[in-house]
Design a protein around this motif. Sequence first.
Motif, PDB file in Angstrom:
ATOM      1  N   HIS A 122       0.799  -1.216   0.000  1.00  0.00           N
ATOM      2  CA  HIS A 122       0.000   0.000   0.000  1.00  0.00           C
ATOM      3  C   HIS A 122       0.837   1.273   0.000  1.00  0.00           C
ATOM      4  O   HIS A 122       0.275   2.375  -0.074  1.00  0.00           O
ATOM      5  CB  HIS A 122      -0.968   0.005   1.181  1.00  0.00           C
ATOM      6  N   ASN A 123       2.150   1.145   0.123  1.00  0.00           N
ATOM      7  CA  ASN A 123       3.032   2.275  -0.189  1.00  0.00           C
ATOM      8  C   ASN A 123       4.365   1.743  -0.699  1.00  0.00           C
ATOM      9  O   ASN A 123       4.690   0.555  -0.560  1.00  0.00           O
ATOM     10  CB  ASN A 123       3.197   3.246   0.992  1.00  0.00           C
ATOM     11  N   ASP A 124       5.132   2.622  -1.322  1.00  0.00           N
ATOM     12  CA  ASP A 124       6.399   2.204  -1.911  1.00  0.00           C
ATOM     13  C   ASP A 124       7.419   1.797  -0.863  1.00  0.00           C
ATOM     14  O   ASP A 124       8.261   0.934  -1.119  1.00  0.00           O
ATOM     15  CB  ASP A 124       6.974   3.330  -2.775  1.00  0.00           C
ATOM     16  N   ASP A 125       7.368   2.423   0.295  1.00  0.00           N
ATOM     17  CA  ASP A 125       8.336   2.081   1.334  1.00  0.00           C
ATOM     18  C   ASP A 125       8.200   0.610   1.727  1.00  0.00           C
ATOM     19  O   ASP A 125       9.202  -0.111   1.857  1.00  0.00           O
ATOM     20  CB  ASP A 125       8.135   2.989   2.549  1.00  0.00           C
ATOM     21  N   MET A 126       6.977   0.142   1.911  1.00  0.00           N
ATOM     22  CA  MET A 126       6.766  -1.271   2.228  1.00  0.00           C
ATOM     23  C   MET A 126       7.126  -2.158   1.041  1.00  0.00           C
ATOM     24  O   MET A 126       7.703  -3.245   1.219  1.00  0.00           O
ATOM     25  CB  MET A 126       5.313  -1.513   2.654  1.00  0.00           C
ATOM     26  N   ALA A 127       6.797  -1.712  -0.164  1.00  0.00           N
ATOM     27  CA  ALA A 127       7.110  -2.507  -1.354  1.00  0.00           C
ATOM     28  C   ALA A 127       8.621  -2.678  -1.507  1.00  0.00           C
ATOM     29  O   ALA A 127       9.108  -3.765  -1.869  1.00  0.00           O
ATOM     30  CB  ALA A 127       6.527  -1.837  -2.596  1.00  0.00           C
ATOM     31  N   LEU A 128       9.368  -1.631  -1.199  1.00  0.00           N
ATOM     32  CA  LEU A 128      10.823  -1.720  -1.273  1.00  0.00           C
ATOM     33  C   LEU A 128      11.382  -2.653  -0.204  1.00  0.00           C
ATOM     34  O   LEU A 128      12.382  -3.340  -0.417  1.00  0.00           O
ATOM     35  CB  LEU A 128      11.436  -0.327  -1.161  1.00  0.00           C
TER      36      LEU A 128
END
Length: 325
Positions: free
Chosen positions: A221-227
């Motif tokens: 749900h955000n790029d920080d978690m996806a990274l």
Amino acid sequence: MLNRRTVLSGGAAVVAVALGLGSTSVEAKGLRFGFSQVTLQSPFYVQLRDGAAAAAAADGDELIFLDANGDVTKQNNDIQDLITQKVDVLIINPANADAVIPSLEAAEAAGIPVVTVDRSVKEKFAAHVGRDNKTMGRLVGEAVVAALTAAGKSGAKIIEIQGDAGGAVMMDRRDGFHAAIEGSGNTIVEGPYAEYVRANAVTAMQDLLQANSDVAVVYAHNDDMALGALQVLKEAGRDDVVVAGVDGLSEALEGMASGGNYVATSLNDPKYLGDVTIQVARALKAGEAVPKFVDAGTAAVTKANVGDFKRDGLFAEYRPEILGQ
């Protein structure tokens, strides 16, 4: 369509024009804005605070900022503190939309207008500044389906790492993504809530990967978690799994530009949100008519168009033409 590309250096006037506001909304000096923020545990929220602080300082106003650290009780206490300090406008990014209503009622009783930013509430607010998070999730979902189709993959398993339990942004980004995946033949496995924090997503992904070795896509749900998820996949040698997120973190765009496994995000420039929020707060204090919802817009970023967006800062810049009222 009205252009809102310029911010801070003359940006206050540009934003006011875009909203259809009179000049008095940008001439006020010495105002005191109280900002109760859900958390600073995500780079997005740090940048949102910084954008609001810079915009307030640019016109000689004061921003009193309080971090709830994800705690609803603390946020309600913070809001009461700001009301006691008699701020001119109360800005809130709520930890929980329902739980803050009593505090919003207290602000109303004190005659203090409320502006919500990023996360909305159902009542007791004068204006909301944000983006359509369902659209953001849908755009990423469509890009994921397109990437799977281009790779000749069908019936793929998609792991979803979620934001915060009960959060409006989380639900919208979930629902928009699910709507895009529905009917595609791919399957979503809803993972845990990682609170938009990369370290939490790393831990979650380690467990998810063990339980779902056949995963083909990770959507967070955000790029920080996806990274964070991408880090775990790289360490496990899983270069067959692609990753997508939301918010337009420049690091995510760099991953796309370099030809890695990051395939999609949607833009959500937080400094711009902070800047516009302050302009809306000034307008309300000046008695100007303000749209109930000020939509800052979004766009999908994929490997095909990643070169179109400036990414010098922490988040890719996105200041589109938007409607006024």
